[in-house]
Motif scaffolding. Structure first.
Motif, mmCIF file in Angstrom:
data_model
loop_
_atom_site.group_PDB
_atom_site.id
_atom_site.type_symbol
_atom_site.label_atom_id
_atom_site.label_comp_id
_atom_site.label_asym_id
_atom_site.label_seq_id
_atom_site.Cartn_x
_atom_site.Cartn_y
_atom_site.Cartn_z
ATOM 1 N N THR A 266 -0.940 20.499 -29.113
ATOM 2 C CA THR A 266 -0.625 20.908 -30.482
ATOM 3 C C THR A 266 -0.354 22.412 -30.531
ATOM 4 O O THR A 266 -1.243 23.209 -30.184
ATOM 5 N N PRO A 267 0.847 22.829 -30.940
ATOM 6 C CA PRO A 267 1.125 24.278 -31.016
ATOM 7 C C PRO A 267 0.351 24.936 -32.149
ATOM 8 O O PRO A 267 0.009 24.286 -33.136
ATOM 9 N N ILE A 268 0.077 26.206 -31.990
ATOM 10 C CA ILE A 268 -0.642 26.973 -33.012
ATOM 11 C C ILE A 268 0.197 28.174 -33.412
ATOM 12 O O ILE A 268 1.172 28.530 -32.745
ATOM 13 N N TYR A 269 -0.213 28.830 -34.511
ATOM 14 C CA TYR A 269 0.484 30.025 -34.979
ATOM 15 C C TYR A 269 0.265 31.144 -33.954
ATOM 16 O O TYR A 269 -0.884 31.516 -33.669
ATOM 17 N N PRO A 270 1.316 31.690 -33.342
ATOM 18 C CA PRO A 270 1.147 32.596 -32.198
ATOM 19 C C PRO A 270 0.547 33.959 -32.530
ATOM 20 O O PRO A 270 0.006 34.616 -31.649
ATOM 21 N N THR A 271 0.649 34.406 -33.791
ATOM 22 C CA THR A 271 0.192 35.761 -34.122
ATOM 23 C C THR A 271 -1.291 35.960 -33.820
ATOM 24 O O THR A 271 -1.697 36.964 -33.238
ATOM 25 N N LEU A 272 -2.123 35.003 -34.226
ATOM 26 C CA LEU A 272 -3.565 35.107 -33.970
ATOM 27 C C LEU A 272 -3.838 35.126 -32.473
ATOM 28 O O LEU A 272 -4.634 35.941 -31.984
ATOM 29 N N TYR A 273 -3.181 34.259 -31.734
ATOM 30 C CA TYR A 273 -3.399 34.167 -30.284
ATOM 31 C C TYR A 273 -3.005 35.481 -29.602
ATOM 32 O O TYR A 273 -3.734 36.004 -28.763
ATOM 33 N N ARG A 274 -1.852 36.013 -29.987
ATOM 34 C CA ARG A 274 -1.388 37.272 -29.381
ATOM 35 C C ARG A 274 -2.306 38.425 -29.731
ATOM 36 O O ARG A 274 -2.530 39.331 -28.919
ATOM 37 N N SER A 275 -2.846 38.405 -30.936
ATOM 38 C CA SER A 275 -3.788 39.446 -31.350
ATOM 39 C C SER A 275 -5.051 39.397 -30.505
ATOM 40 O O SER A 275 -5.585 40.435 -30.089
ATOM 41 N N MET A 276 -5.543 38.196 -30.236
ATOM 42 C CA MET A 276 -6.727 38.037 -29.386
ATOM 43 C C MET A 276 -6.464 38.545 -27.979
ATOM 44 O O MET A 276 -7.268 39.302 -27.415
ATOM 45 N N ILE A 277 -5.313 38.146 -27.398
ATOM 46 C CA ILE A 277 -4.984 38.554 -26.033
ATOM 47 C C ILE A 277 -4.825 40.072 -25.950
ATOM 48 O O ILE A 277 -5.325 40.720 -25.019
ATOM 49 N N GLY A 278 -4.130 40.658 -26.930
ATOM 50 C CA GLY A 278 -3.947 42.112 -26.926
ATOM 51 C C GLY A 278 -5.266 42.857 -26.992
ATOM 52 O O GLY A 278 -5.472 43.856 -26.292
ATOM 53 N N SER A 279 -6.188 42.386 -27.829
ATOM 54 C CA SER A 279 -7.498 43.014 -27.958
ATOM 55 C C SER A 279 -8.288 42.884 -26.667
ATOM 56 O O SER A 279 -8.970 43.830 -26.234
ATOM 57 N N LEU A 280 -8.224 41.711 -26.031
ATOM 58 C CA LEU A 280 -8.958 41.484 -24.787
ATOM 59 C C LEU A 280 -8.381 42.308 -23.639
ATOM 60 O O LEU A 280 -9.126 42.787 -22.777
ATOM 61 N N LEU A 281 -7.068 42.469 -23.616
ATOM 62 C CA LEU A 281 -6.454 43.266 -22.548
ATOM 63 C C LEU A 281 -6.942 44.699 -22.572
ATOM 64 O O LEU A 281 -7.164 45.314 -21.523
ATOM 65 N N TYR A 282 -7.128 45.274 -23.774
ATOM 66 C CA TYR A 282 -7.641 46.646 -23.845
ATOM 67 C C TYR A 282 -9.098 46.697 -23.389
ATOM 68 O O TYR A 282 -9.536 47.686 -22.791
ATOM 69 N N LEU A 283 -9.856 45.629 -23.641
ATOM 70 C CA LEU A 283 -11.263 45.606 -23.233
ATOM 71 C C LEU A 283 -11.407 45.586 -21.718
ATOM 72 O O LEU A 283 -12.439 46.008 -21.189
#
Length: 373
Positions: A266-283
């Motif tokens: 099931t596809p999801i809205y990508p904005t939330l997912y990308r926001s999570m990945i971007g935040s984790l990458l900085y961590l």
């Protein structure tokens, strides 16, 4: 606001002139914010008068805007060099740094609302120096600072142009620049004090002291080494995505877990997912334990599925129980450069490509790491 305008006068930023015909007049506005410390306590209430740079047109109001930015790997390298040598790292914050940059173009801005000259209300300010919000302001400031550092004997890094080194006989000073924040260390107290004195005589400082917070990294200098963490950032990340009350996880992902594009999922809205990945990458700047799992899930940002989001939430729940983790740069080590690399042959389920990763150490201290396929 009055103190901000007084700062403009002290730096001779502008002059009041009649409004020139056929010239773009750029608007101004005030930005208010609170400056916080590591514990989120208000240190200072700040106001910044900025130009509305979105009115500027390339080729007319400005030409070049590129400016180099400090790399996190260079910051880690500086800490890895300082720890075994027992250097004490310091930082300085230059007050209203952009107001020190010289402009090559003619730029006119409106008088600030509420602070117009009562005798010349229709006049405008012609800028002599850069103003926050202008497209070319960061470049103008960097060129001014670099010119000063080169003038007082520093050499610019050949790879990272924000790293400056000054050598005198067997001693040296290293300075890492990130816009208006400068981290520096030295093998000589005399050279360190001389550097601070020369900077203070040219630029107005708002902070000079021991390094403890830089680019979101909390830095603790101890007798046995330097410890960096992103405890504050990690807590805010977990709270931001509403997982602060969820059960903690022991690992970021299963060791034998094989992920795929999950084309039937099931596809999801990508904005939330990308926001999570971007935040984790900085961590990952201080958390190499999550580097692999975050890089794996970063592959699916174009078309994320529910199965991907579920495991990313597991990573965040793992972080929720390990916010205090970080990297210790030990003082009890050598400074030999060593590298390690490994590969998972045909490890990708979708295209059977190899997944590789590696890291580089200065002695026992981690400097950089990578993961790719």
């Amino acid at each position: 606001m009055q103190e901000e305008l007084n700062q403009f006068e002290r730096n001779d930023v502008w002059e009041l002139v009649p409004c020139p015909p056929s010239q773009t007049i750029i608007g101004t506005k005030c930005i208010f914010r609170n400056k916080l410390d590591v514990q989120c306590n208000t240190v200072r209430n700040k106001v910044r008068l900025v130009a509305q740079g979105y009115y500027q047109e390339e080729g007319i109001d400005y030409d070049e805007t590129f400016v180099p930015v400090a790399k996190l790997v260079t910051v880690r390298l500086l800490i890895a060099i300082a720890a075994p040598r027992s250097w004490e790292l310091h930082q300085m914050d230059i007050k209203s740094a952009f107001l020190n940059g010289f402009l090559n173009e003619e730029v006119f801005v409106e008088q600030p609302k509420g602070f117009q000259d009562p005798h010349k209300p229709n006049h405008v300010f012609k800028l002599k120096k850069a103003l926050y919000g202008l497209k070319q302001a960061p470049r103008a400031w960097y060129e001014r600072l670099a010119e000063f550092l080169l003038h007082v004997g520093f050499q610019r890094g050949s790879v990272d142009k924000t790293l400056f080194i000054k050598k005198e006989k067997q001693h040296l000073v290293i300075a890492q620049v990130y816009v208006d924040d400068i981290v520096f260390g030295s093998t000589s107290d005399f050279l360190k004090d001389e550097f601070v004195k020369s900077m203070s005589s040219t630029f107005e400082m708002s902070l000079v002291g021991e390094l403890n917070f830089f680019l979101g990294l909390q830095i603790k200098q101890m007798p046995d080494g330097i410890f960096i963490t992103q405890n504050k950032y990690a807590k805010n990340l977990v709270k931001r995505f509403g997982l602060d009350n969820k059960k903690h996880m022991k690992t970021p992902m299963g060791t034998n877990e094989k992920l795929s594009k999950d084309e039937s999922g099931t596809p999801i809205y990508p904005t939330l997912y990308r926001s999570m990945i971007g935040s984790l990458l900085y961590l990952t700047a201080s958390r190499p334990d999550i580097s692999y799992s975050v890089c794996v899930f970063a592959r699916y940002q174009s078309c994320p599925k529910e199965s991907h989001l579920k495991v990313v939430k597991i990573i965040i729940r793992y972080i929720n129980g390990t916010t205090k983790l970080g990297i210790l740069y030990s003082s009890d080590t050598n400074t030999n450069l060593a590298g390690f690399s490994d590969a998972d042959w045909a490890g990708d389920v979708d295209d059977r490509k190899n997944t590789t990763g590696g890291c580089f150490y200065l002695g026992n201290n981690l400097v950089s790491r990578y993961s790719k396929k």
